[in-house]
Design a protein around this motif. Structure first.
Motif, short mmCIF file in Angstrom:
data_model
loop_
_atom_site.label_atom_id
_atom_site.label_comp_id
_atom_site.label_asym_id
_atom_site.label_seq_id
_atom_site.Cartn_x
_atom_site.Cartn_y
_atom_site.Cartn_z
N TYR A 14 80.44 -60.44 87.41
CA TYR A 14 78.99 -60.25 87.45
C TYR A 14 78.57 -59.46 86.22
CZ TYR A 14 80.03 -55.55 89.24
OH TYR A 14 80.51 -54.27 89.40
N PRO A 50 72.82 -53.90 90.06
CA PRO A 50 73.52 -53.18 91.13
C PRO A 50 73.59 -53.96 92.44
CG PRO A 50 71.38 -52.18 90.63
CD PRO A 50 71.67 -53.16 89.56
N GLU A 67 76.59 -56.19 92.51
CA GLU A 67 77.82 -55.44 92.76
C GLU A 67 77.97 -55.16 94.25
OE1 GLU A 67 79.13 -52.04 90.14
OE2 GLU A 67 78.70 -50.95 91.99
N GLN A 68 76.87 -54.78 94.89
CA GLN A 68 76.92 -54.48 96.33
C GLN A 68 77.25 -55.73 97.14
OE1 GLN A 68 73.10 -52.63 96.91
NE2 GLN A 68 73.81 -50.65 96.17
N ILE A 76 80.88 -56.31 96.91
CA ILE A 76 81.69 -55.40 97.75
C ILE A 76 81.70 -55.90 99.20
CG2 ILE A 76 81.80 -53.05 98.68
CD1 ILE A 76 80.71 -52.07 95.95
N LEU A 77 80.56 -56.36 99.69
CA LEU A 77 80.51 -56.89 101.06
C LEU A 77 81.38 -58.14 101.19
CD1 LEU A 77 76.70 -56.47 101.89
CD2 LEU A 77 78.59 -55.06 102.69
N LYS A 92 83.95 -58.90 99.32
CA LYS A 92 85.35 -58.46 99.19
C LYS A 92 85.89 -58.01 100.54
CE LYS A 92 88.03 -54.77 96.98
NZ LYS A 92 88.97 -55.31 95.99
N LEU A 139 86.42 -57.22 91.72
CA LEU A 139 85.08 -57.35 91.14
C LEU A 139 85.18 -56.97 89.67
CD1 LEU A 139 82.90 -55.68 93.91
CD2 LEU A 139 83.52 -58.05 93.64
N ARG A 140 84.66 -57.81 88.81
CA ARG A 140 84.74 -57.50 87.39
C ARG A 140 83.34 -57.52 86.77
NH1 ARG A 140 88.76 -60.68 83.46
NH2 ARG A 140 87.39 -62.38 84.02
N GLN A 141 82.90 -56.33 86.39
CA GLN A 141 81.58 -56.20 85.76
C GLN A 141 81.74 -56.46 84.27
OE1 GLN A 141 78.15 -52.72 85.51
NE2 GLN A 141 80.15 -52.25 86.27
N LEU A 142 80.96 -57.41 83.75
CA LEU A 142 81.08 -57.75 82.33
C LEU A 142 79.83 -57.33 81.58
CD1 LEU A 142 82.56 -61.36 82.61
CD2 LEU A 142 83.78 -59.26 82.12
N PRO A 143 79.99 -56.79 80.36
CA PRO A 143 78.81 -56.51 79.54
C PRO A 143 78.04 -57.81 79.30
CG PRO A 143 80.81 -55.61 78.54
CD PRO A 143 81.24 -56.46 79.68
N GLN A 170 79.44 -60.45 76.91
CA GLN A 170 80.67 -61.08 77.39
C GLN A 170 80.36 -62.05 78.54
OE1 GLN A 170 83.46 -57.92 77.97
NE2 GLN A 170 85.16 -59.30 78.34
N PRO A 181 82.65 -51.23 103.51
CA PRO A 181 81.22 -50.96 103.71
C PRO A 181 80.88 -50.88 105.19
CG PRO A 181 81.58 -52.94 102.37
CD PRO A 181 82.89 -52.57 102.97
N LEU A 236 76.21 -48.34 100.55
CA LEU A 236 76.87 -49.34 101.38
C LEU A 236 77.51 -48.72 102.62
CD1 LEU A 236 78.50 -51.60 98.66
CD2 LEU A 236 76.55 -52.15 100.10
N GLY A 277 80.90 -49.21 83.18
CA GLY A 277 81.32 -50.52 83.69
C GLY A 277 82.54 -51.08 83.01
N GLN A 285 86.84 -50.71 88.49
CA GLN A 285 85.72 -51.49 89.03
C GLN A 285 85.44 -51.15 90.49
OE1 GLN A 285 83.98 -54.18 86.95
NE2 GLN A 285 84.78 -52.47 85.75
N ALA A 286 84.15 -51.15 90.83
CA ALA A 286 83.75 -50.94 92.22
C ALA A 286 84.37 -52.05 93.07
CB ALA A 286 82.24 -50.98 92.31
N ARG A 316 72.06 -44.16 90.76
CA ARG A 316 70.91 -45.02 91.11
C ARG A 316 70.17 -44.48 92.32
NH1 ARG A 316 74.84 -49.38 89.98
NH2 ARG A 316 75.24 -49.63 92.19
#
Lengths: 534, 310
Positions: free
Chosen positions: A382, A387, A390-391, A394-395, A397, A409-413, A416, B76, B96, B251, B255-256, B270
């Motif tokens: 993502y 945000p 991301e949430q 997580i749910l 996952k 979870l992989r946060q990309l700039p 990228q 969560p 969460l 980031g 990672q979360a 946030r």
């Protein structure tokens, strides 16, 4: 004597300086300035090379619309754009249908339009804009134009400049979304652009990326990448003069900073505010937040061209493991529409109930059938700055863990992430897709056409591909709906997307800012804003 | 028989400074050996002792903290989202519904792992680099040092972010980034020590009795140049946690939803504007305490190892 003369001279100079500085302050105080902040940087000034954050700036520099949409006020007092077509830089138009079923559209331009360079706006500029778009093939519109006209390779014959202010365009047949398409196109100062073209760069991509080639209500003053863009009012703009003398776009990547700047009144408008924060902001004194339904489809997209996602059973396992019912109430506090399929909610043909619900037992069965009974590790990509995504990840996952899938979870700039989506190299990603033409077949062309650049997962189904163009050009609404239904079934059967929801549109601003029009493009026409009581 | 002791006592290759180091008696607070002397010096530095104590507590929290909580750090629970600190959730819950205290406990493990591995890796790599560069000198030293100059020409945070962006975000890559960013410091420290030590008579003696270059470097020179490395390591532990947290905040680190202090601050920041201060405050507090403790400990160690500060 000599000494006192000197003193008097100095005193006169001092008074003059004080007066001049005072006058400057008074002039600045009277200047009407709109300050806005957004998360993403303005990368380029060329619509053909730009992304969302850049486009928001571009629509003030370029005269974004050839024609104008009408506006109306909804029950909440929010101004929104209607489908009524009004004159713009094109003051009049006519369509003639020929005996063989083809047609010719004639556009008549205003004669008082000039670009920021001083060059007059002529029909040649519009032809050049079409030619450039078709040649660059950087977006999905060129395929749409191809479907409509079939003439993109033969412009001189079918796109004709009759005189400086008249343009004729031939089409195969009258098209269902003709005006929607035409209404949202940028045109360039073709004299300036062509003067800066080189043999290596025939469409002057480098020049247009960094320079103002527009005729919009604002002129580019300064641009410091990553910091801010300053625009000033273009006094020779052919349309109504904007209220604000200047617009300052500030790049503020940090969400908390954007919110605090808006709350303190240091900025007038703040963009990229997530739903939860927007709901909280709506209760703050001096701030107003505009919400509205959106066709922006938030989905997890799965690339079936990349292992192990080429395994259909694995895609179905993921589909059944997703926590559909948790998202809208918990992540969006109810401010989103459910989306059950490739046709967005609110469109003709949209599904009214979810066909695949959360079922971890079934998900586990599919996982075992996929050959991953012992478990598998997957990655969900993502983009930074979202945000809620991301949430959601997580749910997801948490559910996947229960069936034996270890989701990273992989946060990309942004850069990228966009490279990955552009090259279609991301196996699984979460992102949103918004089409500017609000019809099902347009969305199929945008997201599911194997040649579309917005098809980030390289989805390809020959039957869908074969149906898209006929649906786009089918004038009979019933036949079009039939084709769209068929495409919807095909796409659903491939389990390529996990349809999450359509989050509502959000725009946060100071209470005294008036004139904001909600557009289906979700772009912000700041040149229409004013300050009440100002 | 006490041959080993006899041999060591007669070993002419032992550096002079270790032989002539004064040994404290038990009555003076020492144990009669070098470590006893260090402990004696260390105990006299109250701030360092406080730092060491806090650090020990944080380590203990990471080790036995999970015994005090029944929540899952990554699960969560939307029904408990954004709850303020209470008896049920000592430090509240995040957006969460995940328990902040539980996440901090597990994050302590993650951050300690990062800090220890990163510092250990940087110290080992840097020490090897420094000893080779200084021992062989001349062209090799020049080349190796200019390479370090090039690496250090980049601001460390930018270099770290660039490497992390290239490698991708993960625990392993965060450790790699920290090792790459930190090892030049150790290399320079060790090199400067070796440059003076290699002229000492014990090195000549070692060579005379037939020790080869590798043995001289790693058996005789390196162990005698590690004092400043210990000090630097303790200071560096705090900095590594700070850097790892910064990368996660941006980031590019952990990672979360994996529990890590930087990730938690990033997620909690946030919520701050909505008045949910606890999500970011507590992980921030732990970073503050950890870095402060590591700094105080580092200062204390510096006092012990640096003869000029005794």
């Amino acid at each position: 004597m000599h000494y006192s003369t000197k003193c008097r001279g100095l005193a006169i100079v001092a008074v003059a300086v004080i007066l001049a500085v005072g006058a400057l302050f008074v002039a600045q105080a009277e200047e009407k300035v709109l300050i806005v902040c957004q998360a993403g940087d303005v990368a380029v000034l060329d619509n053909q090379q730009s992304t969302g954050p850049s486009k928001n700036t571009l629509i003030d520099i370029y005269d974004w619309q050839w024609l104008r949409f009408g506006t109306d006020v909804d029950a909440n007092g929010v101004l929104y754009s209607t489908k009524t077509i009004l004159p713009g830089i094109i003051r009049d138009w006519r369509t003639v249908v020929h005996a063989d079923g083809t047609c010719t559209h004639t556009f008549y331009l205003r004669e008082d339009g000039v670009f920021h360079s001083g060059n007059p706006i002529t029909a040649a500029d519009f032809k050049y804009a079409m030619l450039r778009r078709a040649a660059l093939k950087r977006d999905y519109i060129h395929t749409f134009l191809g479907a409509m006209y079939g003439y993109t390779e033969d412009f001189d014959l079918h796109v004709r400049v009759i005189d400086d202010y008249t343009l004729e365009v031939d089409a195969k047949q009258p098209m269902p979304y003709f005006w929607d398409i035409w209404n949202q196109r940028t045109y360039y100062d073709s004299v300036l652009v062509q003067a800066n073209a080189t043999p290596d760069d025939p469409w002057a991509l480098k020049y247009v990326a960094k320079n103002d080639c527009g005729s919009g209500p604002y002129v580019l003053d300064t641009w410091v990448p990553g910091v801010e863009v300053q625009l000033s009012r273009f006094e020779q703009y052919w349309g109504e003069a904007p209220y604000f003398d200047r617009i300052i776009w500030k790049i503020v990547p940090d969400l908390a900073s954007r919110i605090l700047l808006l709350m303190s009144g240091d900025v007038d408008v703040a963009f990229n505010i997530p739903m939860k924060e927007a709901l909280s902001l709506a209760n703050e004194p001096g701030v107003k937040v505009i919400f509205g339904p959106s066709a922006n489809q938030l989905a997890i997209q799965i690339n079936a061209n990349i292992e192990p996602f080429n395994n259909a059973n694995l895609r179905w396992a993921l589909t059944y493991a997703f926590p559909y019912d948790d998202i809208i109430p918990s992540i969006y506090s109810g401010n989103a529409q459910a989306n059950y399929g490739p046709i967005p909610a609110g469109f003709v043909g949209a599904m009214t109930e979810r066909r695949f619900n959360t079922d971890l037992v079934k998900a586990r069965e599919y996982l075992v059938n996929a050959g991953y009974g012992d478990g598998i590790a997957l990655t969900l990509n993502y983009e930074t700055g979202y945000p809620e995504q991301e949430q959601i990840g997580i749910l997801f996952k948490d559910n996947l863990k229960q069936i034996g899938v270890d989701l990273e979870l992989r946060q990309l700039p942004t850069g990228q992430f966009q490279t990955g989506t552009g090259k279609k190299t991301l196996g699984m990603l979460i992102t949103a897709a918004l089409g500017w033409i609000q019809t099902a077949d347009y969305y199929f062309n945008l997201n599911w056409n194997s040649t579309s650049s917005a098809n980030y997962i390289g989805y390809g189904n020959p039957e869908v591909d074969a149906l898209i163009m006929p649906a786009l050009s089918e004038p009979d609404a019933a036949k079009r709906a039939e084709m769209n239904d068929r495409m919807q079934e095909l796409v659903l059967g491939d389990a390529a997307w996990i349809y999450i929801c359509q989050p509502n549109f959000v725009a946060a601003m100071r209470s005294d800012i008036a004139g904001y029009i909600v557009e289906n493009t979700e772009l912000h026409h700041l040149w229409l804003l004013s300050r009440s009581g100002g | 028989m006490n041959i080993g002791r006899k041999r060591r006592a007669a070993d002419p290759t032992r550096p002079a400074d270790t032989r002539c180091r004064p040994e404290k008696s038990a009555a003076e607070g020492g144990t009669g050996g070098s470590w006893g002397f260090f402990l004696y010096r260390f105990r006299r530095n109250k701030l360092a002792a406080v730092g060491g104590g806090f650090l020990l507590l944080i380590v203990l929290l990471g080790l036995i903290g999970p015994l005090f909580t029944s929540y899952n750090p990554t699960k969560p629970d939307m029904k408990s989202a954004s709850l303020a600190p209470s008896f049920a959730h000592w430090m509240g819950t995040d957006a969460l519904g995940m328990d902040i205290f539980t996440r901090i406990v597990y994050a302590t493990r993650t951050d300690l792992l990062i800090a220890v591995m990163a510092v250990l890796g940087a110290a080992i790599l840097g020490s090897l680099y420094g000893v080779i560069s200084a021992f062989y000198g001349r062209v090799l030293d020049e080349v190796m040092m200019r390479a370090l100059d090039s690496l250090q020409a980049f601001p460390s945070i930018l270099l770290g972010l660039a490497i992390a962006a290239a490698l991708g975000p993960s625990l392993r890559n965060v450790i790699i980034v920290l090792v790459v960013v930190n090892f030049p410091m150790y290399a320079r420290l060790v090199r400067s020590q070796i440059l003076s030590l290699k002229e000492a008579t014990f090195v000549d003696a070692a060579r005379t009795v037939g020790n080869n270059n590798a043995r001289i470097m790693f058996r005789h020179l390196l162990p005698n140049s590690l004092g400043p490395v210990y000090v630097q390591s303790s200071l560096n532990v705090g900095w590594s946690v700070l850097m790892a947290a910064s990368m996660s905040f941006l980031g590019l680190g952990i990672q979360a939803p994996e529990p890590e202090w930087g990730v938690m601050i990033s997620q909690g920041a946030r919520q701050m504007v909505q008045g949910e201060w606890w999500s970011a405050f507590f992980p921030g507090l732990f970073i503050f305490l950890f870095v402060l403790s590591a700094s105080l400990l580092g200062d204390g160690l510096q006092d012990v190892f640096d003869p000029r500060r005794r």
